[in-house]
Scaffold this motif. Structure first.
Motif, mmCIF file in Angstrom:
data_model
loop_
_atom_site.group_PDB
_atom_site.id
_atom_site.type_symbol
_atom_site.label_atom_id
_atom_site.label_comp_id
_atom_site.label_asym_id
_atom_site.label_seq_id
_atom_site.Cartn_x
_atom_site.Cartn_y
_atom_site.Cartn_z
ATOM 1 N N ALA A 105 0.836 -1.195 0.000
ATOM 2 C CA ALA A 105 0.000 0.000 0.000
ATOM 3 C C ALA A 105 0.872 1.246 0.000
ATOM 4 O O ALA A 105 1.845 1.334 0.743
ATOM 5 C CB ALA A 105 -0.921 -0.007 1.206
ATOM 6 N N GLY A 106 0.533 2.189 -0.867
ATOM 7 C CA GLY A 106 1.256 3.446 -0.929
ATOM 8 C C GLY A 106 2.524 3.425 -1.765
ATOM 9 O O GLY A 106 3.189 4.443 -1.905
ATOM 10 N N GLY B 194 -11.222 1.513 -12.932
ATOM 11 C CA GLY B 194 -11.319 2.741 -12.168
ATOM 12 C C GLY B 194 -10.221 3.014 -11.167
ATOM 13 O O GLY B 194 -10.311 3.960 -10.400
ATOM 14 N N LYS B 195 -9.188 2.207 -11.151
ATOM 15 C CA LYS B 195 -8.088 2.428 -10.204
ATOM 16 C C LYS B 195 -6.989 3.250 -10.856
ATOM 17 O O LYS B 195 -6.855 3.263 -12.079
ATOM 18 C CB LYS B 195 -7.504 1.093 -9.734
ATOM 19 N N SER B 196 -6.180 3.902 -10.039
ATOM 20 C CA SER B 196 -4.990 4.554 -10.561
ATOM 21 C C SER B 196 -4.025 3.459 -11.034
ATOM 22 O O SER B 196 -4.179 2.286 -10.671
ATOM 23 C CB SER B 196 -4.314 5.403 -9.479
ATOM 24 N N ALA B 197 -3.048 3.837 -11.820
ATOM 25 C CA ALA B 197 -2.081 2.857 -12.337
ATOM 26 C C ALA B 197 -1.418 2.088 -11.196
ATOM 27 O O ALA B 197 -1.353 0.860 -11.215
ATOM 28 C CB ALA B 197 -1.043 3.579 -13.197
ATOM 29 N N SER B 198 -0.941 2.803 -10.193
ATOM 30 C CA SER B 198 -0.259 2.156 -9.061
ATOM 31 C C SER B 198 -1.195 1.234 -8.303
ATOM 32 O O SER B 198 -0.834 0.104 -7.971
ATOM 33 C CB SER B 198 0.312 3.200 -8.099
ATOM 34 N N ASP B 199 -2.412 1.709 -8.039
ATOM 35 C CA ASP B 199 -3.370 0.890 -7.299
ATOM 36 C C ASP B 199 -3.722 -0.381 -8.075
ATOM 37 O O ASP B 199 -3.837 -1.457 -7.493
ATOM 38 C CB ASP B 199 -4.641 1.682 -6.989
ATOM 39 N N ALA B 200 -3.872 -0.270 -9.367
ATOM 40 C CA ALA B 200 -4.189 -1.435 -10.192
ATOM 41 C C ALA B 200 -3.035 -2.447 -10.138
ATOM 42 O O ALA B 200 -3.261 -3.631 -9.910
ATOM 43 C CB ALA B 200 -4.470 -1.014 -11.626
ATOM 44 N N LEU B 201 -1.820 -1.976 -10.335
ATOM 45 C CA LEU B 201 -0.681 -2.889 -10.346
ATOM 46 C C LEU B 201 -0.457 -3.545 -8.987
ATOM 47 O O LEU B 201 0.036 -4.669 -8.923
ATOM 48 C CB LEU B 201 0.578 -2.171 -10.813
ATOM 49 N N ARG B 202 -0.826 -2.865 -7.925
ATOM 50 C CA ARG B 202 -0.671 -3.447 -6.589
ATOM 51 C C ARG B 202 -1.508 -4.710 -6.407
ATOM 52 O O ARG B 202 -1.224 -5.518 -5.541
ATOM 53 C CB ARG B 202 -1.067 -2.434 -5.507
ATOM 54 N N GLU C 224 6.138 -0.622 -8.041
ATOM 55 C CA GLU C 224 5.273 -1.732 -8.453
ATOM 56 C C GLU C 224 5.786 -2.375 -9.733
ATOM 57 O O GLU C 224 5.784 -3.593 -9.869
ATOM 58 C CB GLU C 224 3.828 -1.269 -8.623
ATOM 59 N N LEU C 225 6.252 -1.573 -10.677
ATOM 60 C CA LEU C 225 6.786 -2.142 -11.912
ATOM 61 C C LEU C 225 8.051 -2.952 -11.630
ATOM 62 O O LEU C 225 8.240 -4.026 -12.201
ATOM 63 C CB LEU C 225 7.060 -1.037 -12.934
ATOM 64 N N ASN C 226 8.897 -2.464 -10.745
ATOM 65 C CA ASN C 226 10.085 -3.227 -10.364
ATOM 66 C C ASN C 226 9.698 -4.532 -9.672
ATOM 67 O O ASN C 226 10.304 -5.578 -9.933
ATOM 68 C CB ASN C 226 11.010 -2.391 -9.474
ATOM 69 N N ARG C 227 8.682 -4.497 -8.819
ATOM 70 C CA ARG C 227 8.223 -5.717 -8.152
ATOM 71 C C ARG C 227 7.732 -6.738 -9.173
ATOM 72 O O ARG C 227 8.111 -7.912 -9.129
ATOM 73 C CB ARG C 227 7.096 -5.389 -7.162
ATOM 74 N N LEU C 228 6.927 -6.281 -10.123
ATOM 75 C CA LEU C 228 6.378 -7.184 -11.134
ATOM 76 C C LEU C 228 7.464 -7.731 -12.058
ATOM 77 O O LEU C 228 7.373 -8.862 -12.528
ATOM 78 C CB LEU C 228 5.295 -6.470 -11.941
ATOM 79 N N ILE D 121 -4.395 0.925 -19.165
ATOM 80 C CA ILE D 121 -3.636 -0.290 -19.443
ATOM 81 C C ILE D 121 -3.287 -1.024 -18.152
ATOM 82 O O ILE D 121 -3.308 -2.250 -18.099
ATOM 83 C CB ILE D 121 -2.391 -0.009 -20.317
ATOM 84 N N CYS D 122 -2.999 -0.291 -17.099
ATOM 85 C CA CYS D 122 -2.712 -0.952 -15.820
ATOM 86 C C CYS D 122 -3.953 -1.648 -15.280
ATOM 87 O O CYS D 122 -3.868 -2.761 -14.748
ATOM 88 C CB CYS D 122 -2.149 0.047 -14.821
ATOM 89 N N ASN D 123 -5.123 -1.029 -15.439
ATOM 90 C CA ASN D 123 -6.368 -1.677 -15.029
ATOM 91 C C ASN D 123 -6.645 -2.907 -15.879
ATOM 92 O O ASN D 123 -7.096 -3.932 -15.365
ATOM 93 C CB ASN D 123 -7.538 -0.686 -15.109
ATOM 94 N N GLU D 124 -6.362 -2.842 -17.170
ATOM 95 C CA GLU D 124 -6.546 -4.023 -18.027
ATOM 96 C C GLU D 124 -5.647 -5.168 -17.565
ATOM 97 O O GLU D 124 -6.101 -6.311 -17.423
ATOM 98 C CB GLU D 124 -6.245 -3.684 -19.487
#
Length: 81
Positions: free
Chosen positions: A5-6, A71-79, A12-16, A62-65
């Motif tokens: 979170a946060g 409806g999430k922000s890019a970071s929230d979606a990737l989390r 998040e991209l590095n984690r993935l 694209i992050c939500n896809e």
């Protein structure tokens, strides 16, 4: 395993991508299995290898896809991945 979170989009991209210390663009390319693409292009190719640039989605979309969310922000979606 979901992200923290946060955390930032870059984190998040590095984690993935299972990388550390890369800029968002570099981590996105590792995650997508691409090289030398911009952030948006790499993530769109990750979602659909045959997607043409004229059909690329924006960052949040694209992050939500990729995450199967809406409806999430890019970071929230990737989390959620």
């Amino acid at each position: 395993m979901a992200g923290t979170a946060g955390s930032s989009l870059t984190a998040e991209l590095n984690r993935l991508a299972s990388t550390t210390g890369k800029a968002a663009q570099g981590a996105a390319n590792v995650y997508a299995g691409t090289s030398g693409l911009g952030l948006i292009a790499a993530l769109n190719i990750k979602a659909s290898a045959n997607r043409q640039p004229s059909a690329y989605k924006g960052l949040n979309a694209i992050c939500n896809e990729l995450a199967g969310t809406t409806g999430k922000s890019a970071s929230d979606a990737l989390r959620t991945l």
